[in-house]
Design a protein around this motif. Sequence first.
Motif, PDB file in Angstrom:
ATOM      1  N   LYS A  44       0.782  -1.226   0.000  1.00  0.00           N
ATOM      2  CA  LYS A  44       0.000   0.000   0.000  1.00  0.00           C
ATOM      3  C   LYS A  44       0.819   1.283   0.000  1.00  0.00           C
ATOM      4  CE  LYS A  44      -1.147  -0.130   4.977  1.00  0.00           C
ATOM      5  NZ  LYS A  44      -2.244  -0.259   5.947  1.00  0.00           N
ATOM      6  N   TYR A  45       2.139   1.217  -0.177  1.00  0.00           N
ATOM      7  CA  TYR A  45       2.978   2.422  -0.091  1.00  0.00           C
ATOM      8  C   TYR A  45       3.568   2.849  -1.430  1.00  0.00           C
ATOM      9  CZ  TYR A  45       2.421   1.546   4.837  1.00  0.00           C
ATOM     10  OH  TYR A  45       1.866   1.349   6.076  1.00  0.00           O
ATOM     11  N   ASP A  46       3.875   1.870  -2.291  1.00  0.00           N
ATOM     12  CA  ASP A  46       4.475   2.170  -3.589  1.00  0.00           C
ATOM     13  C   ASP A  46       3.592   3.166  -4.354  1.00  0.00           C
ATOM     14  OD1 ASP A  46       5.527   2.161  -6.167  1.00  0.00           O
ATOM     15  OD2 ASP A  46       5.034   0.057  -6.566  1.00  0.00           O
ATOM     16  N   GLY A  47       4.126   4.329  -4.675  1.00  0.00           N
ATOM     17  CA  GLY A  47       3.376   5.340  -5.419  1.00  0.00           C
ATOM     18  C   GLY A  47       2.494   6.184  -4.524  1.00  0.00           C
ATOM     19  N   VAL A  48       1.714   5.513  -3.691  1.00  0.00           N
ATOM     20  CA  VAL A  48       0.738   6.192  -2.828  1.00  0.00           C
ATOM     21  C   VAL A  48       1.389   7.271  -1.957  1.00  0.00           C
ATOM     22  CG1 VAL A  48      -0.759   5.810  -0.822  1.00  0.00           C
ATOM     23  CG2 VAL A  48      -0.915   4.293  -2.835  1.00  0.00           C
ATOM     24  N   VAL A  49       2.580   6.940  -1.406  1.00  0.00           N
ATOM     25  CA  VAL A  49       3.286   7.893  -0.544  1.00  0.00           C
ATOM     26  C   VAL A  49       3.601   9.189  -1.300  1.00  0.00           C
ATOM     27  CG1 VAL A  49       5.601   8.261   0.460  1.00  0.00           C
ATOM     28  CG2 VAL A  49       4.233   6.251   1.112  1.00  0.00           C
ATOM     29  N   GLY A  50       3.843   9.061  -2.609  1.00  0.00           N
ATOM     30  CA  GLY A  50       4.213  10.234  -3.399  1.00  0.00           C
ATOM     31  C   GLY A  50       3.018  11.054  -3.858  1.00  0.00           C
ATOM     32  N   VAL A  51       1.813  10.467  -3.833  1.00  0.00           N
ATOM     33  CA  VAL A  51       0.609  11.222  -4.196  1.00  0.00           C
ATOM     34  C   VAL A  51       0.008  11.851  -2.940  1.00  0.00           C
ATOM     35  CG1 VAL A  51      -1.733  11.090  -5.141  1.00  0.00           C
ATOM     36  CG2 VAL A  51       0.117   9.769  -6.203  1.00  0.00           C
ATOM     37  N   LEU A  52      -0.299  11.007  -1.956  1.00  0.00           N
ATOM     38  CA  LEU A  52      -0.880  11.546  -0.721  1.00  0.00           C
ATOM     39  C   LEU A  52       0.136  12.435  -0.009  1.00  0.00           C
ATOM     40  CD1 LEU A  52      -2.885   8.429   0.555  1.00  0.00           C
ATOM     41  CD2 LEU A  52      -3.565  10.241  -1.040  1.00  0.00           C
ATOM     42  N   GLY A  53       1.439  12.061  -0.131  1.00  0.00           N
ATOM     43  CA  GLY A  53       2.506  12.861   0.490  1.00  0.00           C
ATOM     44  C   GLY A  53       2.612  14.233  -0.149  1.00  0.00           C
ATOM     45  N   ALA A  54       2.421  14.331  -1.458  1.00  0.00           N
ATOM     46  CA  ALA A  54       2.504  15.632  -2.126  1.00  0.00           C
ATOM     47  C   ALA A  54       1.323  16.512  -1.713  1.00  0.00           C
ATOM     48  CB  ALA A  54       2.540  15.439  -3.644  1.00  0.00           C
ATOM     49  N   ILE A  55       0.145  15.907  -1.592  1.00  0.00           N
ATOM     50  CA  ILE A  55      -1.018  16.691  -1.151  1.00  0.00           C
ATOM     51  C   ILE A  55      -0.787  17.171   0.284  1.00  0.00           C
ATOM     52  CG2 ILE A  55      -3.506  16.617  -0.661  1.00  0.00           C
ATOM     53  CD1 ILE A  55      -3.743  14.495  -2.924  1.00  0.00           C
ATOM     54  N   GLU A  56      -0.238  16.277   1.127  1.00  0.00           N
ATOM     55  CA  GLU A  56       0.044  16.684   2.510  1.00  0.00           C
ATOM     56  C   GLU A  56       1.143  17.750   2.550  1.00  0.00           C
ATOM     57  OE1 GLU A  56      -1.494  16.460   5.195  1.00  0.00           O
ATOM     58  OE2 GLU A  56      -0.013  16.931   6.756  1.00  0.00           O
ATOM     59  N   ALA A  57       2.114  17.673   1.624  1.00  0.00           N
ATOM     60  CA  ALA A  57       3.160  18.709   1.571  1.00  0.00           C
ATOM     61  C   ALA A  57       2.528  20.073   1.282  1.00  0.00           C
ATOM     62  CB  ALA A  57       4.199  18.359   0.504  1.00  0.00           C
ATOM     63  N   ILE A  58       1.517  20.094   0.418  1.00  0.00           N
ATOM     64  CA  ILE A  58       0.778  21.341   0.146  1.00  0.00           C
ATOM     65  C   ILE A  58       0.102  21.820   1.439  1.00  0.00           C
ATOM     66  CG2 ILE A  58      -1.176  22.330  -1.127  1.00  0.00           C
ATOM     67  CD1 ILE A  58       1.204  21.768  -2.960  1.00  0.00           C
ATOM     68  N   ASN A  59      -0.542  20.872   2.137  1.00  0.00           N
ATOM     69  CA  ASN A  59      -1.192  21.230   3.412  1.00  0.00           C
ATOM     70  C   ASN A  59      -0.185  21.820   4.401  1.00  0.00           C
ATOM     71  OD1 ASN A  59      -3.566  20.211   2.397  1.00  0.00           O
ATOM     72  ND2 ASN A  59      -3.371  18.206   3.424  1.00  0.00           N
ATOM     73  N   VAL A  60       0.987  21.166   4.469  1.00  0.00           N
ATOM     74  CA  VAL A  60       2.041  21.626   5.380  1.00  0.00           C
ATOM     75  C   VAL A  60       2.414  23.070   5.052  1.00  0.00           C
ATOM     76  CG1 VAL A  60       4.515  21.347   5.869  1.00  0.00           C
ATOM     77  CG2 VAL A  60       2.987  19.340   5.895  1.00  0.00           C
ATOM     78  N   LEU A  61       2.624  23.311   3.765  1.00  0.00           N
ATOM     79  CA  LEU A  61       3.024  24.661   3.347  1.00  0.00           C
ATOM     80  C   LEU A  61       1.915  25.666   3.646  1.00  0.00           C
ATOM     81  CD1 LEU A  61       4.913  23.937  -0.010  1.00  0.00           C
ATOM     82  CD2 LEU A  61       5.890  24.609   2.212  1.00  0.00           C
ATOM     83  N   LYS A  62       0.654  25.259   3.380  1.00  0.00           N
ATOM     84  CA  LYS A  62      -0.460  26.179   3.644  1.00  0.00           C
ATOM     85  C   LYS A  62      -0.534  26.499   5.131  1.00  0.00           C
ATOM     86  CE  LYS A  62      -3.304  25.703  -0.380  1.00  0.00           C
ATOM     87  NZ  LYS A  62      -4.647  25.741  -0.940  1.00  0.00           N
TER      88      LYS A  62
END
Lengths: 434, 434
Positions: free
Chosen positions: B107-125
């Motif tokens: 459940k981590y391959d790829g998923v970490v880079g999609v959900l992680g990028a959205i969370e990175a946006i949240n972090v920045l916001k």
Amino acid sequence: IHEPPLPSNSLSVNKESSLSVNKESLQKQIDELSTFSDSPAPSVTRILYSEKDVMARRFVKNLMGLSGLSVREDAVGNIFGRWEGYEPELAAVLSGSHVDAIPYSGKYDGVVGVLGAIEAINVLKRSGFKPKKSLEVIMFTSEEPTRFGISCLGSRLLAGSEALVKALKQTVDNHNISFLDAARSAGYAKDQEDLTSVFLEEDSYSAFVELHIEQGPILEEESISIGIVTAIAAPASIKVEFKGNGGHAGAVLMPNRNDAGLAAAELALAVEKHVLDSGSIDTVGTVGIMELHPGAINSIPSKAHLQIDTRDIDESRRNIVIDKIRQSASTISENRGVQLSEFEIVNQDPPALSEDSVIKAMESASKELNLTHKKMISRAYHDSLFMARKSPMGMIFIPCYKGYSHKPEEYSSIEDIANGVRVLALTLAKLSLS
Amino acid sequence: IHEPPLPSNSLSVNKESSLSVNKESLQKQIDELSTFSDSPAPSVTRILYSEKDVMARRFVKNLMGLSGLSVREDAVGNIFGRWEGYEPELAAVLSGSHVDAIPYSGKYDGVVGVLGAIEAINVLKRSGFKPKKSLEVIMFTSEEPTRFGISCLGSRLLAGSEALVKALKQTVDNHNISFLDAARSAGYAKDQEDLTSVFLEEDSYSAFVELHIEQGPILEEESISIGIVTAIAAPASIKVEFKGNGGHAGAVLMPNRNDAGLAAAELALAVEKHVLDSGSIDTVGTVGIMELHPGAINSIPSKAHLQIDTRDIDESRRNIVIDKIRQSASTISENRGVQLSEFEIVNQDPPALSEDSVIKAMESASKELNLTHKKMISRAYHDSLFMARKSPMGMIFIPCYKGYSHKPEEYSSIEDIANGVRVLALTLAKLSLS
Ligand SMILES: [Mn+2]
Ligand SMILES: [Mn+2]
Ligand SMILES: [Mn+2]
Ligand SMILES: [Mn+2]
């Protein structure tokens, strides 16, 4: 209470002219049966208890009925059609084969022995013959192992296999459908029905004769019409599974791998080597199934499943091959650091010999019909292998194109089939009167 | 017309404390996404344009919306979520990965880079950051080759592959469903829509950064939090088919056989040999798919289909392996009298190098966040390989359990994931302002 023998009941049936096969009708039946298939023509796929199998069963029972046979089915769907003899208390003479077909195979394997036996009855009826011992036709359930991994399921049960009755309670197919549920869906194995009810009583049959295409090239190459089978090779089948860690095809470096697929590939080649090392042309071995899991181009196989078939006319020589395969599986597993998670000998049957009396009847029939014939070994096995445990047994082979079988190109001419049916009819007549 | 930079827009985002990941929420998202699967947990199977894939797409678009991104999809279903910068005419900074999953994977391959990028946006916001260059999150269509045999389908198209546009018009899956019908069933590739519409214009993006689990053991073994990828190995994939005469496993004697399955087994072992002979630890090769036809225990395989994956960080060394595989396939075919009916190099891509500017941004981000890091090679390939053709590229790796990937045991701790998200967020911020 015996019906007196009629004049027509003598060996007047020997006369060549009196045994005439309705070739056109028989060919039409073979063609029609081949349409009950789950793969496109010319291939045939007919799997146990599938919709197409049930349609084929209906077709066969209907033909038996049209030939005046009284039809019964047992708990797993072996189908019997009986022509009562004038001494009905005598053990009957039985003939038949199977109509199930492995994926993408042809339309003659088995079929010729079922439709041919029904036509042999028709031939005898048209000739005016009256049986002394009753004559029966049988269609065996699941000669092919396709669905449940068990070959000759019907005849093994008829021969009284307690082990099989036990195994069938837990047997499932690839879709996890149980044998019993599948059988029920086709109208068999009804509630509380005990599968031991299928077992034949001792001396139920005085003889069993199976008509079959040769599935080898000899008769065609030597232009011989009839093969008289004296023995059936000893078959064995083995299931093997290897397990490794799998992983990503890019990221796991070669020294860190334990690839279950490569273990399987090595074992497949080892099977070939051990078979060739036997030194006898009669030893054969095949890896027909090799399945990799998860089966993705970018995944190292974490699991591999193989099914191995090996046969020989010499049982002990075949058993040596099995031992070597087991040793190789274990060595490969150690060398590659994969787990040998399964090594199951599914069956390991002895060879079977035809009975002299049946061989003699088949030989005389061939001679009286002026058909060239030769004695031979059956390298393929058949329900006859198991029926031999309960009855004197014999098999009649007919030529087939290039020896092809188990593929769409399988073919026998209607002339060769008709010759086989005539020899079968006369053999049944002789055995009925003997 | 530019929005003036706010004070919060300075590199105040460097402060470790200001970049906080909502670990609980992110883990919950990862867990929920893993339930959109066609195989039982803990395994994940999510195939392009399947019902579960469509559900996963809806899940991702919803998260993008909740993060205030404006969402668009292209003709094959690459999904973009955009956070407009105050200089919106500048080429944006893009980050993302894939959520499709090969059969029985994790459940981590790829998923970490999609959900992680959205969370990175949240972090920045949450940190008060305002982007100068716009920031975009992307979910690529079909990084995995499972359904149509084409890896990185979405990013190859984005990179402008005319050959792929042409091929996709005739591409079908194993069930003979065309790519276009499958895409339409998921709401993409509408009537008359030209797939060249997916191509990115030149200079659409000033940088692309992908966050991904390492899929190798190095970071975990060395207890390092962040891998900074400097190059992606050169992947190639090959389809091979052998054809023989098949036949009955009992009846066809060994000298008369041409067994397509044994040819496949030999080739699989030859692939391993050629890879090992390269002498470099960086050369890998895998036979993940080996399918036999008809696949019955009592049939000699008449057809065998293999798919071979080989990669190296050195393109010419990998190409030597491909040449040797081709030679072996041809030699095996001659020696065994089987036909080499297909030898297709499906793709043969060059390696890709990360851009210095992106590497520098990732390095400074790691340092400023006090996270241990090292430069490394990606042996698995990723959409980054193709995005590198259109944009400066970089990748951030995080540790994963034993290097496992493409199997249910795949695992990264939420702490390691959060570290990756913080490095990604800071890298995106730096690139946005640069
Ligand atoms: Mn057969
Ligand atoms: Mn048969
Ligand atoms: Mn993957
Ligand atoms: Mn991936």
